[in-house]
Every structure is written in structure tokens, then in C-alpha cells.
Design an enzyme around this catalytic site. Structure first.
Site, PDB file in Angstrom:
ATOM      1  N   ASP A  89      42.687  37.594  33.386  1.00 34.83           N
ATOM      2  CA  ASP A  89      43.996  38.222  33.533  1.00 34.83           C
ATOM      3  C   ASP A  89      44.851  37.571  34.616  1.00 34.83           C
ATOM      4  OD1 ASP A  89      41.972  39.251  35.178  1.00 34.83           O
ATOM      5  OD2 ASP A  89      43.012  41.127  35.516  1.00 34.83           O
TER       6      ASP A  89
ATOM      7  N   GLU B 298      40.042  41.809  35.685  1.00 32.33           N
ATOM      8  CA  GLU B 298      39.461  41.669  37.022  1.00 32.33           C
ATOM      9  C   GLU B 298      40.435  42.155  38.091  1.00 32.33           C
ATOM     10  OE1 GLU B 298      38.580  40.451  40.855  1.00 32.33           O
ATOM     11  OE2 GLU B 298      40.207  39.455  39.781  1.00 32.33           O
TER      12      GLU B 298
END
Length: 417
Positions: free
Chosen positions: A91, A149
Site C-alpha cells: 500500500d 501495512e
């Protein structure tokens, strides 16, 4: 496997890895929205072949398993031979990019400012190399591409674990680009590599009065100010200086008008610690500090404390194994036992609570070039190190037997308390 040959093969992949990294960087996706990123990863793995792929794991996560080649002594023993796990996160962050790179983000307000574009590329490079040397594998390898994350305090690792990514796994390894290390240098340490990260918020209720008559009110802004000051004394006066702890308050809102005593204040902050004990002390003292300042100011206070990411604690044998592999690949000068933990956090720590393993850093700094930190709008990473990350991931998977088995005499590794 011959290390010089592995490095040459990784370098030969360099142009393709650069293309991959730039494609990921141009089209960053935020936590929980990694759909196109996931599809591009699956496409690459399918083109490589040999991997058994699961997508849409814990959202847009991807799990790819590679078994020893048909005809090898270990083929067909995937259930008996426990796996080694290699992980990358996917991400991006809600940041407007200011790098000026030719492949800068094309998505307004979104940027790969923490190097996840490079992490995915390292792992896909390793996928190419591992598939090419499948006949030499001594055990199955599992690659995981993890979403969310950056979505603290939740994160995506616990959902990946719940979806079974650690089933049959002996050890887990992950890496992070690190702007404070020279380009190509590997940094790892025994114990805490990165800190635990908790989050808290505070609501203070007072009573309004005219600013000219503060004695008739209960000043929530004053209480909040005293809280901010006193909270810093938790670190300076309550904590062992050798046991790192950070308490930072990043949000303070209070009041509605310049001449009215504030009836409310809202604060938010973070606690970073290298041990559960230090984080527990901070939580306890924050409540005591809030109770004390509110009593002194005649206000009421509520603390909401969210436990976030665990400390990323490396198994000693696994950390040394990583450094041995890095030294064999790159030479002793580029394999560094880092003396201090990073106080930033990573949800890789939850994997290491379940199985032994190690998390390590790969430096990106070039001599004389500006160093921009992670999460900076100007952070650029460094595509020159892409073959290094791919090669080291591959070497760890190929040589894991030389690092020693992680399941000693059938011993299991339950979650640490």
C-alpha cells in the site's frame, strides 16, 4: 548456489525490475484499495509460472507458493517440508508527491513514500530467480504480498495470518528500504529491529465562562496544555534511559472563540516502545497524568488507548543468518549489525510473534545526495538497489538450511506473550 552467478542473474533482471518499480510508483493505491496493484502482481507471477497463486487474501493480498522442481528429491513433499516465507507490503500513503521524478505518482494525493513499490519489486525479482533455480530448492518457498501495512493500528498482517499465510511456515523474512544507510548496505540486528506503535486520544471537558472571568469557568485548554507538558515527563523521568520510549502528541484542538474559556479539548498522540513493559508504563502514566491535571483544573478527562503494532523482534539466529547471506553476496562492508533499533513501526512484528525470522533494512542513500526520510513527499528510494533486494531474498530462501532449522526437535513456536 554460487553467489557471483546469482548476482549476475539479478543484475540482468535490473531493467525489468526498474520497469516494474516505476509502474507501481506511478499508480499507488491506499490501504485496502490495492486492487490494480494486486492484479499486476498476479499477472507477473503467472508469466513467471510454477507458482500456485491465491489472490484476494485478507482483501487484496496475494500468496504464491513454489515447491521444489519435479524430479528433485524434495518434490512432492510440500506438506512434510515446512516453508520459508518472504514478505512484501503493497500500500501507498495519502501524500502529494514532490519528488519531480519522471515516474512520479499520477494519482493526486497518493504516493509510495515508504518504499512499498520497491518491496514488491524485490519480491517479484526473487520470484523470477527462484523459479529459474527451482531444481535447487531444498524446501518450498512462500511469497506473500500484504495489503494495508500502513493502516495502523490494525494493519494487514494479522488478517493475512488469520487467512493461513503462516500455515506450515518455519521462518519469515521481510525487508524495508532505509534512507539512512548507504545504497546496497544491509542492516539487521538481533532483538527489536523496529518499535511497537500504539495510539491514544484524550477528551477533556471543562466549563465555559467569559475570558475576562476565567475563575468562573473550567479551562479545558489549560488542562490540555498541562497534559502535553506532563506527558513528556513520562519519558524523561519515569523510563530507563536505555529502554527507548517515545510519547508524541500530534493533535491538540480546543476552544471556539478568542474571549471564551474553552469547555473542551481534544488531543491525539502515539507511543513508540521497544518492549511491552515500556509501552505498558506509558499507558498507565498517561492515565495518571490525565487524572492529575484534570483534578488540578476542575475538568473531566477520558483517555482512549489503542494497542497497535507489536515490536518487530528478530530471532538472533535468523538475524545472523541474514547478515551471513548479505556478506556472502555483497562483502563484509555491506553487511552491518545495526547498533540501534528504529523507532518507526512495522506490522511484520506479528509474523515474528508466531514464527522465528528476521526483518532487515536495505540502504538507499547515495554519497552527497539529499536524504529524505520515509513518509516524506520527497522520498525517492533508489532503483539501483532493486537487484540487491531480489538477490538477497533469493539467497535466504535457497540457503535456509545452512541457517539452521527453525523447528528444533519438533519444538513448536507459539505466539509470544
Amino acid at each position: 548456489m554460487e553467489k557471483d552467478k546469482l548476482l549476475r542473474e539479478a543484475e540482468a533482471l535490473g531493467p525489468h525490475l526498474t520497469e516494474l518499480r516505476e509502474a507501481f510508483h506511478r499508480h499507488p493505491e491506499l490501504s485496502g484499495e490495492e486492487k490494480q496493484t494486486s492484479e499486476r502482481i498476479v499477472q507477473e507471477l503467472e508469466e513467471i509460472g510454477a507458482f500456485r497463486i491465491r489472490d484476494h487474501v485478507a482483501g487484496y493480498g496475494v500468496i504464491a507458493d513454489l515447491d521444489p522442481a519435479p524430479g528433485s528429491a524434495d518434490h512432492g513433499r510440500g506438506e512434510a517440508l515446512h516453508r520459508i516465507l518472504l514478505r512484501a507490503d503493497m500500500d501507498a500513503l495519502p501524500i502529494e508527491e514532490k519528488t519531480g521524478l519522471p515516474f512520479a505518482s499520477r494519482e493526486p494525493g497518493r504516493m509510495h513514500a515508504c518504499g512499498h513499490d520497491m518491496h514488491m519489486t524485490f519480491l517479484l525479482g526473487a520470484a523470477h530467480l527462484l523459479a529459474a533455480h527451482r531444481a535447487e530448492l531444498t524446501r518450498p518457498v512462500r511469497l506473500i504480498f500484504q495489503p494495508r501495512e500502513e493502516q495502523a493500528p490494525g494493519g494487514g498482517s494479522r488478517d493475512m495470518i488469520a487467512a493461513g499465510c503462516l500455515d506450515g511456515v518455519d521462518a519469515a523474512f521481510g525487508l524495508h528500504v532505509w534512507p539512512n544507510l548507504p545504497a546496497g548496505t544491509i542492516g539487521c540486528r538481533e532483538g527489536a529491529q523496529m518499535a511497537a506503535s500504539d495510539r491514544f486520544s484524550v477528551e477533556i471537558e471543562g466549563e465555559t465562562s467569559h475570558g475576562a472571568a476565567p475563575d468562573q469557568g473550567r479551562d479545558a485548554v489549560l488542562a490540555g496544555s498541562l497534559f502535553v507538558t506532563a506527558a513528556q515527563q513520562i519519558v524523561s523521568r519515569n523510563t530507563d534511559p536505555q529502554n527507548a520510549l517515545v510519547v508524541s502528541i500530534g493533535v491538540f484542538r480546543g476552544g471556539e472563540r478568542y474571549n471564551v474559556i474553552a469547555s473542551g479539548a481534544h488531543l491525539e498522540g502515539t507511543v513508540r516502545a521497544l518492549s511491552d513493559a515500556a509501552a505498558g508504563l506509558a499507558q498507565k502514566r498517561l492515565q495518571e497524568v490525565l487524572d492529575g491535571v484534570c483534578a488540578a483544573c476542575g475538568c473531566r478527562g477520558t483517555l482512549t488507548y489503542h494497542k497497535g503494532y507489536a515490536a518487530t523482534e528478530n530471532d538472533g539466529a535468523m538475524a545472523h543468518f541474514v547478515l551471513r547471506e548479505a556478506e556472502a553476496l555483497f562483502g563484509r562492508a555491506r553487511a552491518v549489525s545495526v547498533p540501534a533499533s528504529g523507532m518507526t513501526a512495522e506490522d511484520f512484528g506479528f509474523y515474528l510473534k508466531r514464527v522465528p525470522g528476521a526483518f532487515f533494512w536495505l540502504g538507499t542513500a547515495e554519497p552527497g545526495a539529499p536524504v529524505y526520510p520515509l513518509h516524506s513527499a520527497r522520498f525517492q528510494g533508489n532503483s539501483r538497489v532493486l537487484p540487491d533486494g531480489a538477490a538477497l531474498f533469493t539467497a535466504i530462501a535457497m540457503d535456509f538450511e545452512t541457517g539452521g532449522s527453525c523447528r528444533r526437535d519438533g519444538q513448536q513456536f507459539p505466539e509470544k506473550e
